[in-house]
Enzyme design. Structure first.
Site: not given
Length: 244
Positions: A181, A183, A92
């Site tokens: 994202h 994660e 990001c």
């Protein structure tokens, strides 16, 4: 040995950490050093580490007056990729910082991409050492109002979406980044939803019911998120091992 990988992580807000990767790192006995740049923590000597991850955050790449530490952070990223030539992964804001640090440009994402969105890998990603084996089309968590407008010279675009043409890229042989994202954990959306800047952007994009809708969407796609994270993590470990 790869289980001794020395990982450095640049963080910009408490809640944006390696997320799901933390359990994978712990499982493999890999210790990692987090530098909280927003708290004024200094950047350590880069040569002592094997890999650098740069996480997300609520600030923009051009907010150098409000966040002057962005200037040395960009210099560190530039040195890491250009001079040290070691494996890099940006998420990001980290994706945008990689572009900005290496001569690319960033600009407003119109409209913002916030929610569980479709991302499609490019043909070049199929043979990429980090992205090979990932689904060509996948659902991803997005929460950004800035995009990479122009990648650095020579960068390979590895993923795109209908609203954002540079969802992932590789710069040189060992630096990767993604706008979305990977994660994500079960509590990620709830944790980010209490950050004022994130909640404001979410409400503007999706309305007052946006947060519960996004939490539901994340829950529904969590298995896919975790599978992609595991695949990417395994590939990154191999890349670090080969680079050492």
């Amino acid at each position: 040995m790869v289980d001794r990988m020395r990982l450095l992580v640049f963080q910009h807000i408490d809640c944006e950490h390696p997320g799901a990767f933390r359990a994978m790192l712990a499982r493999d006995g890999i210790a990692w050093t987090a530098v909280e740049l927003d708290r004024g923590e200094p950047i350590p000597e880069l040569a002592a580490y094997d890999a650098l991850w740069v996480m997300g955050g609520p600030m923009d790449v051009w907010d150098v007056e409000e966040h002057p530490w962005l200037v040395p952070e960009k210099a560190a990223i530039r040195r890491w990729v250009r001079d040290l030539g070691k494996p890099f992964l940006g998420f990001c804001l980290g994706h945008q910082l990689l572009a900005d640090a290496l001569g690319g440009t960033c600009g407003p994402q119109k409209p913002p991409e916030i929610g569980i969105c479709d991302v499609e890998l490019t043909d070049e990603a199929r043979a990429d050492p980090l992205f090979a084996g990932l689904p060509k089309r996948q659902k991803c968590l997005q929460w950004h109002s800035v995009r990479v407008a122009q990648p650095p010279e020579g960068a390979a675009v590895l993923a795109r979406s209908p609203l954002c043409s540079v969802q992932a890229m590789r710069v040189g042989p060992l630096a990767w980044s993604m706008q979305y994202h990977v994660e994500v954990e079960p509590d990620t959306v709830a944790n980010w939803g209490v950050v004022p800047a994130y909640r404001q952007a979410l409400d503007q994009a999706l309305g007052p019911e946006g947060l519960p809708q996004m939490m539901h969407g994340a829950d529904r796609n969590m298995a896919g998120f975790v599978a992609s994270a595991e695949r990417l993590y395994a590939s990154f470990k191999r890349i670090v091992a080969d680079a050492r």
